[in-house]
Design an enzyme around this catalytic site. Structure first.
Site, mmCIF file in Angstrom:
data_model
loop_
_atom_site.group_PDB
_atom_site.id
_atom_site.type_symbol
_atom_site.label_atom_id
_atom_site.label_comp_id
_atom_site.label_asym_id
_atom_site.label_seq_id
_atom_site.Cartn_x
_atom_site.Cartn_y
_atom_site.Cartn_z
ATOM 1 N N SER A 154 0.804 -1.219 0.049
ATOM 2 C CA SER A 154 -0.109 -0.043 0.121
ATOM 3 C C SER A 154 0.697 1.369 -0.036
ATOM 4 O O SER A 154 1.719 1.336 -0.761
ATOM 5 C CB SER A 154 -1.114 0.165 1.073
ATOM 6 O OG SER A 154 -1.695 1.039 1.172
ATOM 7 N N HIS A 155 0.496 2.148 0.951
ATOM 8 C CA HIS A 155 1.176 3.583 0.993
ATOM 9 C C HIS A 155 2.599 3.320 1.703
ATOM 10 O O HIS A 155 3.262 4.268 1.798
ATOM 11 C CB HIS A 155 0.619 4.714 1.550
ATOM 12 C CG HIS A 155 0.090 4.301 2.847
ATOM 13 N ND1 HIS A 155 -0.837 3.210 3.196
ATOM 14 C CD2 HIS A 155 0.516 4.927 4.062
ATOM 15 C CE1 HIS A 155 -0.962 3.169 4.466
ATOM 16 N NE2 HIS A 155 -0.395 4.215 5.024
ATOM 17 N N LYS A 164 -1.397 -9.545 -0.323
ATOM 18 C CA LYS A 164 -2.647 -9.958 0.327
ATOM 19 C C LYS A 164 -3.806 -10.988 -0.808
ATOM 20 O O LYS A 164 -3.390 -10.788 -1.943
ATOM 21 C CB LYS A 164 -3.378 -8.583 0.420
ATOM 22 C CG LYS A 164 -3.689 -7.662 -0.753
ATOM 23 C CD LYS A 164 -4.086 -6.313 -0.343
ATOM 24 C CE LYS A 164 -4.241 -5.383 -1.407
ATOM 25 N NZ LYS A 164 -4.759 -4.080 -1.061
ATOM 26 N N ASP A 312 -2.317 6.345 -3.629
ATOM 27 C CA ASP A 312 -1.356 5.538 -3.030
ATOM 28 C C ASP A 312 -0.800 4.362 -4.420
ATOM 29 O O ASP A 312 -1.595 4.334 -5.265
ATOM 30 C CB ASP A 312 -1.509 4.754 -1.803
ATOM 31 C CG ASP A 312 -2.625 3.738 -1.904
ATOM 32 O OD1 ASP A 312 -3.555 3.890 -2.713
ATOM 33 O OD2 ASP A 312 -2.917 3.017 -1.146
ATOM 34 N N ASP A 314 -1.078 1.285 -4.794
ATOM 35 C CA ASP A 314 -1.713 0.317 -5.231
ATOM 36 C C ASP A 314 -3.182 0.747 -5.585
ATOM 37 O O ASP A 314 -4.109 0.051 -5.890
ATOM 38 C CB ASP A 314 -1.943 -1.057 -4.410
ATOM 39 C CG ASP A 314 -2.785 -0.593 -3.131
ATOM 40 O OD1 ASP A 314 -2.548 0.145 -2.636
ATOM 41 O OD2 ASP A 314 -3.581 -1.566 -2.688
ATOM 42 N N ASP A 316 -5.973 1.828 -3.869
ATOM 43 C CA ASP A 316 -7.035 1.516 -3.151
ATOM 44 C C ASP A 316 -7.444 2.825 -2.182
ATOM 45 O O ASP A 316 -8.496 2.784 -1.326
ATOM 46 C CB ASP A 316 -7.002 0.390 -2.293
ATOM 47 C CG ASP A 316 -5.992 0.471 -1.168
ATOM 48 O OD1 ASP A 316 -5.014 1.384 -1.230
ATOM 49 O OD2 ASP A 316 -5.654 -0.608 -0.261
ATOM 50 N N ARG A 317 -6.384 3.790 -2.318
ATOM 51 C CA ARG A 317 -6.830 4.977 -1.307
ATOM 52 C C ARG A 317 -6.905 6.341 -2.250
ATOM 53 O O ARG A 317 -6.428 6.329 -3.565
ATOM 54 C CB ARG A 317 -5.752 5.256 -0.144
ATOM 55 C CG ARG A 317 -5.734 4.049 0.571
ATOM 56 C CD ARG A 317 -4.937 4.326 1.859
ATOM 57 N NE ARG A 317 -4.848 3.133 2.872
ATOM 58 C CZ ARG A 317 -4.464 3.285 3.921
ATOM 59 N NH1 ARG A 317 -4.232 4.349 4.592
ATOM 60 N NH2 ARG A 317 -4.418 2.166 4.582
ATOM 61 N N GLU A 399 -13.707 4.266 4.797
ATOM 62 C CA GLU A 399 -12.767 4.192 5.927
ATOM 63 C C GLU A 399 -12.278 5.416 6.328
ATOM 64 O O GLU A 399 -11.989 6.198 5.123
ATOM 65 C CB GLU A 399 -11.939 3.275 6.007
ATOM 66 C CG GLU A 399 -12.082 1.812 5.985
ATOM 67 C CD GLU A 399 -10.811 0.976 5.867
ATOM 68 O OE1 GLU A 399 -10.889 0.063 6.922
ATOM 69 O OE2 GLU A 399 -9.992 0.916 4.898
ATOM 70 N N SER A 401 -9.279 6.407 6.741
ATOM 71 C CA SER A 401 -7.972 6.435 6.432
ATOM 72 C C SER A 401 -7.941 6.696 4.843
ATOM 73 O O SER A 401 -7.014 6.138 4.074
ATOM 74 C CB SER A 401 -7.583 5.179 6.731
ATOM 75 O OG SER A 401 -8.042 3.973 6.116
#
Length: 554
Positions: A154-155, A164, A312, A314, A316-317, A399, A401
């Protein structure tokens, strides 16, 4: 935590990792399974570590992949596995290791053609699409379901690696699955990889089990089913994008061309040392799109576009930057996104719930109440939204985050993992349809629902006290008031699904705090919010620290 004196400044040569050392350690260091820091440990986002700490090495990935293969066999998953990786230095090496094990076990694999990067939401969406097609063409032999492995930390900083597993529902694996994988992988490590099947990478490439496909076009072409791309194009919204050197960097040109959007990449660099990044608040390189320090490069362009977005590695954010306001607080954007979607997604059923984690802003609860929608409050972790997104009973899951996903415009499933692309594009849609940036819309929401004062504090804690957190309950506290208000609830389980919080949440009419231990460090986190004032927020935090300290001592 004090802000580093070079936070927000571009990294210097002395800040960069030693890439040859990092990669050499991946192949040459053997983890010691007796050392808890070197074992396989699946948190909320898979296993993460660094080869420099002997916590993410070739043996870890071989063992984890074989454990995933074992789980697939136990679960009767017989379809292909989609494997994606991001731009971290260790990701491609781990990708090679994954393929060596999967092909040795004769698992059919689908990967992006030409060794291309594949973002997390693209893997999720591809799994769902494949399994929808598989259900339609099912034979008497049953359905051959697809699942996926995503190689990303991730980040996290450049020296880190991560992996994952997403089962056939397309989202993060449930705890019972990851515990099985973790246990079996550590057993393989303890047995010096006895039982792990693997072949040389060159043999894997020639095995016939690897199918190179194009994941970009199907994902990009489908975006109009979840985002009103025509509205964005018609309004000529100028979008500035900083991919932060991540796996979605080459998707933006396809999105612009396919949907006629005005998209400009302000940073087109891909560099495994991430040497182009401004330092985060602690002086480390971290691709955190919710941090104004890490996003300083994009913030410099905020007045040149109608809206700017970052993601980020990947994808996902998301991070949303609005002219005149800067980087939006993730909680603020979640509130705006939810209010907009509930207003403008006319084909969404009135029965659909909105999912939020219990440490997200309570302004979301107030917005849901105004729309007469159920607000489903769950523990921290996107996995709690997967089933609801998969069966289309949750319209939106988010979320604090800066990770979220939501349903297609017709109320069907888009994906079941966090999707930074669609949250970024939604910001442009909001501006196109309402004529107001998400930041402007948030100001309007505060006028309607009240101003939120929110913070999170990380505090050190001993391992002994950390273990006590899960045992906290309403009986652990004697306080009747919090910062001058009557306590309305003391929760050890989330009200939305009755799942254990792993900590505690205390609420009043105009404020709350939640405390939970970190899953990876000797820290506990206090989240707090007030709808009265900043000083009231500080009173909540002060009393929260006293309450937690007293409860853990008793």
């Amino acid at each position: 935590m004090a802000i580093h004196n070079r936070a927000g400044k571009v990294a210097l040569q002395s800040d960069l990792i030693n890439l040859p050392k990092l990669m050499s350690h991946y192949y040459r260091i053997t983890p010691n399974v007796e050392d808890v820091q070197q074992k396989v440990t699946f948190g909320t986002s898979g296993h993460r570590g660094s080869s420099l700490k002997a916590s993410f090495n070739q043996n870890h990935i071989w063992a984890i992949t074989q454990a995933v293969v074992d789980y697939r066999q136990q679960a009767g998953i017989k379809g292909p596995m989609i494997v994606g990786f991001d731009t971290h230095a260790l990701s491609y090496a781990a990708y090679m290791s994954v393929l060596e094990v999967l092909t040795a076990n004769q698992v059919a694999v689908k990967v992006q053609q030409d060794d291309g990067f594949t973002p997390t939401p693209v893997v999720s969406q591809a799994i769902i699409s494949a399994n929808e097609a598989a259900n339609v063409s099912a034979t008497e032999n049953g359905v051959e379901l697809t699942d996926g492995l995503i190689i990303t930390p991730s980040h996290n900083p450049p020296q880190d690696g991560g992996i994952k597993y997403n089962p056939p529902h397309g989202g993060p694996a449930e705890a019972e699955i990851t515990k099985l994988i973790e246990s079996q992988a550590n057993e393989y490590l303890a047995q010096q990889l006895s039982g792990v099947k693997k072949v040389n990478y060159g043999v894997a490439l020639e095995s016939g089990w690897i199918d190179e496909v194009d994941f970009i076009a199907p994902y990009v072409n489908s975006l109009s089913s979840v985002i009103d791309m025509q509205a964005i194009a018609k309004a000529n919204i100028r979008i500035g994008v900083d991919p932060l050197g991540g796996s979605g960097i080459y998707y933006w040109s396809h999105i612009a061309k396919q949907h006629g959007l005005d998209i400009t990449l302000v940073n087109d660099k891909v560099d495994p040392s991430f040497g182009f990044m401004p330092l985060d608040k602690d002086g480390k390189i971290r691709m955190d799109c919710s941090s104004p320090y890490a996003m300083a490069g994009l913030l410099a362009h905020s007045e040149s576009f109608d809206v700017c977005v970052g993601n980020d590695p990947d994808y996902d954010r998301h991070g949303i930057v609005c002219p005149g306001f800067g980087l939006m607080n993730p909680n603020h954007y979640l509130a705006v996104a939810i209010d907009y979607l509930l207003t403008y997604r006319k084909d969404w059923s009135a029965d659909l719930a909105i999912g939020k984690t219990l440490v997200s802003s309570a302004i979301i609860d107030r917005i849901c109440q105004s729309h007469e929608r159920q607000c489903l409050e769950v523990p921290v972790g996107f996995k709690w939204f997967v089933d609801g997104l998969a069966n289309s009973s949750i319209a939106f899951g988010g979320e604090e985050s800066a990770g979220a996903a939501f349903l297609n415009r017709d109320g069907s499933t888009w994906c079941t993992d966090k999707d930074g692309f669609i949250l970024a594009l939604l910001a442009a849609e909001i501006l196109a349809v309402t004529g107001k940036t998400p930041a402007q819309r948030y100001v309007e929401l505060t006028e309607q629902f009240g101003q939120s004062f929110y913070t999170r504090i990380d505090s050190p804690i001993s391992l002994k006290k950390k273990a006590k957190f899960e045992k906290l309950s309403s009986d652990s506290f004697t306080d009747k008031t919090l910062a001058g208000e009557t306590i309305t609830a003391i929760l050890s389980h989330a009200p939305g699904n009755n799942a254990a919080i792993g900590g505690i949440k205390v609420t009043t009419e105009n404020g709350w705090f939640a405390a939970r231990p970190s899953g990876t460090e000797a820290l506990f986190k206090i989240y707090a919010e007030s709808f009265i004032s900043e000083s009231h927020l500080q009173d909540i935090i002060s009393q929260a620290q006293t309450m937690i300290d007293s409860a853990l001592k008793s």
